[in-house]
Enzyme design. Structure first.
Site, PDB file in Angstrom:
ATOM      1  CE  LYS A  15      -2.680  12.420   4.808  1.00 19.50           C
ATOM      2  NZ  LYS A  15      -1.521  12.532   4.286  1.00 19.50           N
ATOM      3  NE  ARG A  91      -4.634  14.428  -1.564  1.00 21.70           N
ATOM      4  CZ  ARG A  91      -4.034  13.398  -1.018  1.00 21.70           C
ATOM      5  NH1 ARG A  91      -5.096  12.572  -0.410  1.00 21.70           N
ATOM      6  NH2 ARG A  91      -2.963  12.773  -0.870  1.00 21.70           N
ATOM      7  NE  ARG A 125       3.744   5.791   1.503  1.00 21.51           N
ATOM      8  CZ  ARG A 125       3.052   6.877   1.587  1.00 21.51           C
ATOM      9  NH1 ARG A 125       1.947   7.014   2.803  1.00 21.51           N
ATOM     10  NH2 ARG A 125       2.724   7.472   0.668  1.00 21.51           N
ATOM     11  NE  ARG A 158       1.135   5.182  -2.338  1.00 22.46           N
ATOM     12  CZ  ARG A 158       0.350   6.023  -1.456  1.00 22.46           C
ATOM     13  NH1 ARG A 158       0.257   6.247  -0.430  1.00 22.46           N
ATOM     14  NH2 ARG A 158       0.410   7.518  -2.075  1.00 22.46           N
ATOM     15  NE  ARG A 169       2.097  11.446  -3.439  1.00 21.44           N
ATOM     16  CZ  ARG A 169       2.831  10.407  -2.650  1.00 21.44           C
ATOM     17  NH1 ARG A 169       3.992   9.884  -3.240  1.00 21.44           N
ATOM     18  NH2 ARG A 169       2.272  10.082  -1.746  1.00 21.44           N
TER      19      ARG A 169
HETATM   20  P1  ADP Z   1      -0.526   9.967   0.729  1.00 18.35           P
HETATM   21  O1  ADP Z   1      -0.934   8.880   1.848  1.00 18.35           O
HETATM   22  O2  ADP Z   1       0.679   9.997   0.350  1.00 18.35           O
HETATM   23  O3  ADP Z   1      -1.126  11.182   1.557  1.00 18.35           O
HETATM   24  P2  ADP Z   1      -2.739   9.278  -0.740  1.00 18.35           P
HETATM   25  O4  ADP Z   1      -2.566   7.866  -0.644  1.00 18.35           O
HETATM   26  O5  ADP Z   1      -3.804   9.845   0.315  1.00 18.35           O
HETATM   27  O6  ADP Z   1      -1.213   9.775  -0.549  1.00 18.35           O
HETATM   28  O7  ADP Z   1      -3.197   9.536  -2.235  1.00 18.35           O
HETATM   29  C1  ADP Z   1      -2.463   9.147  -3.288  1.00 18.35           C
HETATM   30  C2  ADP Z   1      -3.120   9.854  -4.475  1.00 18.35           C
HETATM   31  O8  ADP Z   1      -4.570   9.648  -4.812  1.00 18.35           O
HETATM   32  C3  ADP Z   1      -2.912  11.362  -4.479  1.00 18.35           C
HETATM   33  O9  ADP Z   1      -1.733  11.700  -5.157  1.00 18.35           O
HETATM   34  C4  ADP Z   1      -4.043  11.743  -5.446  1.00 18.35           C
HETATM   35  O10 ADP Z   1      -3.838  11.612  -6.968  1.00 18.35           O
HETATM   36  C5  ADP Z   1      -5.095  10.859  -5.109  1.00 18.35           C
HETATM   37  N1  ADP Z   1      -6.197  11.099  -4.157  1.00 18.35           N
HETATM   38  C6  ADP Z   1      -6.323  10.751  -2.890  1.00 18.35           C
HETATM   39  N2  ADP Z   1      -7.325  11.596  -2.186  1.00 18.35           N
HETATM   40  C7  ADP Z   1      -7.623  12.570  -3.074  1.00 18.35           C
HETATM   41  C8  ADP Z   1      -8.604  13.658  -2.653  1.00 18.35           C
HETATM   42  N3  ADP Z   1      -9.424  13.690  -1.439  1.00 18.35           N
HETATM   43  N4  ADP Z   1      -8.860  14.345  -4.055  1.00 18.35           N
HETATM   44  C9  ADP Z   1      -8.271  14.147  -5.202  1.00 18.35           C
HETATM   45  N5  ADP Z   1      -7.373  13.264  -5.437  1.00 18.35           N
HETATM   46  C10 ADP Z   1      -7.027  12.135  -4.263  1.00 18.35           C
HETATM   47  P1  ADP Z   2       0.455   9.289   5.010  1.00 16.79           P
HETATM   48  O1  ADP Z   2      -0.537   8.550   5.289  1.00 16.79           O
HETATM   49  O2  ADP Z   2       0.306  10.817   5.733  1.00 16.79           O
HETATM   50  O3  ADP Z   2       0.885   9.793   3.714  1.00 16.79           O
HETATM   51  P2  ADP Z   2       2.073   7.336   6.462  1.00 16.79           P
HETATM   52  O4  ADP Z   2       1.385   7.201   7.674  1.00 16.79           O
HETATM   53  O5  ADP Z   2       1.989   6.152   5.539  1.00 16.79           O
HETATM   54  O6  ADP Z   2       1.900   8.918   5.973  1.00 16.79           O
HETATM   55  O7  ADP Z   2       3.701   7.448   6.876  1.00 16.79           O
HETATM   56  C1  ADP Z   2       4.751   7.738   5.591  1.00 16.79           C
HETATM   57  C2  ADP Z   2       5.842   6.984   6.091  1.00 16.79           C
HETATM   58  O8  ADP Z   2       6.559   7.585   7.338  1.00 16.79           O
HETATM   59  C3  ADP Z   2       5.607   5.663   6.144  1.00 16.79           C
HETATM   60  O9  ADP Z   2       6.814   4.749   5.863  1.00 16.79           O
HETATM   61  C4  ADP Z   2       5.699   5.456   7.765  1.00 16.79           C
HETATM   62  O10 ADP Z   2       6.164   4.123   8.229  1.00 16.79           O
HETATM   63  C5  ADP Z   2       6.684   6.707   8.205  1.00 16.79           C
HETATM   64  N1  ADP Z   2       6.246   7.179   9.422  1.00 16.79           N
HETATM   65  C6  ADP Z   2       5.101   7.410   9.889  1.00 16.79           C
HETATM   66  N2  ADP Z   2       4.913   7.975  11.020  1.00 16.79           N
HETATM   67  C7  ADP Z   2       6.261   8.203  11.415  1.00 16.79           C
HETATM   68  C8  ADP Z   2       6.999   9.106  12.360  1.00 16.79           C
HETATM   69  N3  ADP Z   2       6.313   9.285  13.452  1.00 16.79           N
HETATM   70  N4  ADP Z   2       8.399   9.078  12.533  1.00 16.79           N
HETATM   71  C9  ADP Z   2       8.962   8.329  11.558  1.00 16.79           C
HETATM   72  N5  ADP Z   2       8.578   7.700  10.216  1.00 16.79           N
HETATM   73  C10 ADP Z   2       7.151   7.832  10.446  1.00 16.79           C
END
Ligand code: ADP
Ligand code: ADP
Ligand code: ZN
Length: 214
Positions: A15, A91, A125, A158, A169
């Site tokens: 994302k 979420r 990541r 992270r 998660r």
């Molecule tokens: P990822 O990129 O791996 O999807 P995020 O960076 O979006 O993770 O979120 C990290 C953490 O922040 C989540 O595990 C949760 O604890 C909190 N968080 C983020 N967005 C929300 C939301 N919409 N509602 C509740 N908790 C959230």
């Molecule tokens: P999210 O915001 O959904 O948690 P991220 O965009 O941070 O996901 O991506 C999670 C990890 O996967 C990062 O280390 C990123 O560089 C890698 N990544 C993202 N898209 C791809 C892809 N299409 N193929 C392989 N690795 C990817």
């Protein structure tokens, strides 16, 4: 008017990576609850009388931060944005209902990725502490290890990107967020995208979906 885009998918689905492309191509704002909460991990929320007194205590366990904290962050950010890509919210179904009362969406994109791939992506990541750019040690490494290509900042891992917390998660995602995908599907707003191709392949599909829906 600039497009109102929602991007959905499990932790690690890509994302953030695709949101960066969307911002560059469509000139919208990236509204992301994860980044907003990480910048406020130590914020005192004890007056709300919840289980923990700061967002960080929920985040480091892989749990969701309570809705009342997150809803307010999103409402303020959307009010200030002229077009957005919303990432990390809603979420759960309650957040989806709240969002529907705040704004209208042009399209909800869903990045579909298998669990084993998600864990590999999350544990590899790395993020720039200066500009937030995202890398992967294997799939999209920086030119110089530990250093951001874009700004020269240091890269870090992270605290919640350990295997154990990543799996928790994903479990929390399946339980709470999978129904949100159905919610948008039923309304006819959902576009499913195969998120397992290369970042460029996924981007081609994301761009098409936005151009034909927004
Ligand atoms: P990822 O990129 O791996 O999807 P995020 O960076 O979006 O993770 O979120 C990290 C953490 O922040 C989540 O595990 C949760 O604890 C909190 N968080 C983020 N967005 C929300 C939301 N919409 N509602 C509740 N908790 C959230
Ligand atoms: P999210 O915001 O959904 O948690 P991220 O965009 O941070 O996901 O991506 C999670 C990890 O996967 C990062 O280390 C990123 O560089 C890698 N990544 C993202 N898209 C791809 C892809 N299409 N193929 C392989 N690795 C990817
Ligand atoms: Zn950087």
């Amino acid at each position: 008017m600039n497009p109102h885009i929602l991007i959905l998918g499990a932790p690690g689905a890509g994302k953030g990576t695709q949101s960066d492309n969307i911002v560059e191509e469509f000139g919208v704002e990236h509204v992301t609850t994860g980044d907003a909460l990480r910048a406020n991990k130590g914020m005192d929320i004890s007056h709300l009388g919840l289980e923990y007194d700061t967002p960080g205590e929920y985040m480091d366990r892989g749990e969701l931060v309570p809705d009342e904290v997150v809803d307010e962050i999103v409402e303020t950010a959307l009010d200030e944005a002229d077009g957005y890509v919303l990432d990390g919210y809603p979420r759960n179904l309650a957040q989806a209902e709240t969002l529907a009362s705040m704004t209208d969406l042009d399209v909800a994109l869903y990045l579909d990725v298998d669990e084993d791939v998600l864990v590999e992506r999350l544990t590899g990541r790395r993020v720039c502490e200066e500009c937030g750019a995202t890398y992967h040690v294997e799939f999209s490494p920086p030119e110089e290890e530990g250093v951001c290509d874009r700004c020269g900042g240091d890269l870090y891992q992270r605290e919640d990107d350990t295997e154990e917390t990543a799996r928790e998660r994903i479990r929390v995602y399946e339980e709470n967020t999978a129904p949100v995908v159905e919610f948008y599907d039923e309304r006819g707003d959902l576009v499913r995208i195969d998120g397992e191709g290369s970042p460029d392949e996924v981007w081609a599909d994301v761009k098409d979906a936005i151009e034909s829906n927004a």
